[in-house]
Write a protein that holds these residues in place. Structure first.
Motif, short mmCIF file in Angstrom:
data_model
loop_
_atom_site.label_atom_id
_atom_site.label_comp_id
_atom_site.label_asym_id
_atom_site.label_seq_id
_atom_site.Cartn_x
_atom_site.Cartn_y
_atom_site.Cartn_z
N ASP A 40 48.80 31.22 32.87
CA ASP A 40 47.45 30.70 33.07
C ASP A 40 46.97 30.07 31.78
OD1 ASP A 40 47.12 31.56 35.75
OD2 ASP A 40 46.73 33.60 35.04
N ALA A 55 37.75 39.97 39.16
CA ALA A 55 38.58 39.17 38.26
C ALA A 55 37.69 38.20 37.49
CB ALA A 55 39.64 38.40 39.03
N MET A 80 37.86 35.05 34.77
CA MET A 80 38.71 34.04 34.14
C MET A 80 37.86 33.24 33.15
SD MET A 80 40.66 32.80 37.61
CE MET A 80 39.13 32.93 38.55
N HIS A 120 42.15 33.08 29.92
CA HIS A 120 42.26 34.53 29.81
C HIS A 120 41.83 35.15 31.14
CE1 HIS A 120 42.45 34.28 25.32
NE2 HIS A 120 41.84 33.14 25.59
N VAL A 121 42.57 36.16 31.59
CA VAL A 121 42.26 36.82 32.87
C VAL A 121 42.03 38.31 32.63
CG1 VAL A 121 43.00 37.25 35.24
CG2 VAL A 121 43.74 35.17 34.07
N TYR A 155 44.43 43.00 31.27
CA TYR A 155 44.17 41.74 30.58
C TYR A 155 45.48 40.97 30.44
CZ TYR A 155 43.65 38.57 26.58
OH TYR A 155 43.68 37.47 25.76
#
Length: 285
Positions: free
Chosen positions: A43, A93, A95, A46-47, A74
């Motif tokens: 990705d 979630a 993002m 940042h998730v 994370y």
């Protein structure tokens, strides 16, 4: 054997999330892109996960992890991952792209990444969910006059609370604070520069310390010298490309900064205990 793409796919934030921030509470039934996240990818943001219910099974850089109720996870932008299974899940979630993160929180995340999912006490998880609820409410209030700064600030508060949980993990008595601080700074610099810089002298100079002192700090904090960590980071990136791309070993060596392909092959075998082609053969679908 399925055909691999030339490089590992990178998911970017959808255009409708123009602010570079998205947050949602979801269950497996809500996920329209389930097939996409089931496939290996990175990705470009940042998730953060807050697991409320059920179990999420994710694979991150060849490691299997389960997020269970009252746990957090994370994934930073460099990590290669996929969702292997979602069982009766409900989660939040978040993002966030790098530009929207508080610089202090970003530095903290870079110093602790990668991290394993973390199970929390009921009280700690409840605090995070309160912060997440505020973010979710603000996210929907798009007509708010101060929408963007309010959303950014509230989501950064949630990120800070999540980061605080990860750094609150117990430290061993043998790890001296100064050694750990230098080691974190070294690992952060390795993450930025490992493709172009392989020599310990570069990292010592970037931290304004001597090579012997850098080695002393890193070895006391981790049990391994500086060269070990550089080689391990190179090997991890090589593993990602070997398994998840269609590039040849020679092309991968060049991508990782090695003009001397035989040297790279010997280094990979020495670091991992297996040749690059053997690793690819054993780990390909």
């Amino acid at each position: 054997m399925s055909k691999k793409s030339a490089s590992i796919p990178v998911h970017t934030m959808p255009n409708e999330f123009g602010l570079g921030i998205a947050i949602a509470r979801a269950s497996v039934e809500d996920l329209e892109d389930i097939d996409e996240i089931n496939q290996v990818h990175r990705d470009a943001y940042h998730v953060f996960f807050l697991q409320e219910k059920g179990t999420s099974h994710i694979v991150v850089d060849f490691q299997d992890y389960n997020l269970t109720p009252q746990s957090i996870g994370y994934i930073h932008p460099l990590q290669v991952h996929r969702v292997a299974a979602l069982v009766d899940v409900k989660f939040v979630a978040l993002m966030v792209n790098t530009e929207n993160l508080n610089p202090e929180y970003l530095a903290l995340l870079q110093s602790i990444a990668p991290v394993k999912p973390l199970s929390l006490s009921g009280e700690a998880f409840a605090l995070l969910m309160e912060a997440a609820s505020l973010c979710l409410k603000l996210y929907e209030r798009k007509d708010e006059k101060l929408y963007q700064p309010l959303l950014k600030d509230s989501c950064n508060a949630l990120v800070g609370l999540i980061a605080a949980q990860f750094i609150a993990r117990p430290q061993t008595a043998e790890t001296l604070p100064r050694f750990e601080a230098v080691t974190k700074a070294f690992k952060t610099e390795v993450e930025r520069s490992f493709i172009s810089q392989k020599r310990p002298a570069y990292y010592a100079q970037s931290l304004n310390i001597s090579v012997p002192y850098l080695n002393e700090c890193v070895k006391n904090a981790t049990g391994h010298p500086v060269t070990y960590h550089i080689a391990q980071r190179v090997a991890l990136e090589a593993k990602r490309l070997l398994v998840h791309s269609g590039k040849s070993v020679k092309e991968i060596a060049a991508d990782l900064g090695y003009d001397d392909y035989p040297y790279f092959s010997r280094l990979f075998a020495k670091t991992t205990g297996i040749t690059a082609l053997e690793f690819r053969s054993k780990n390909r679908d």
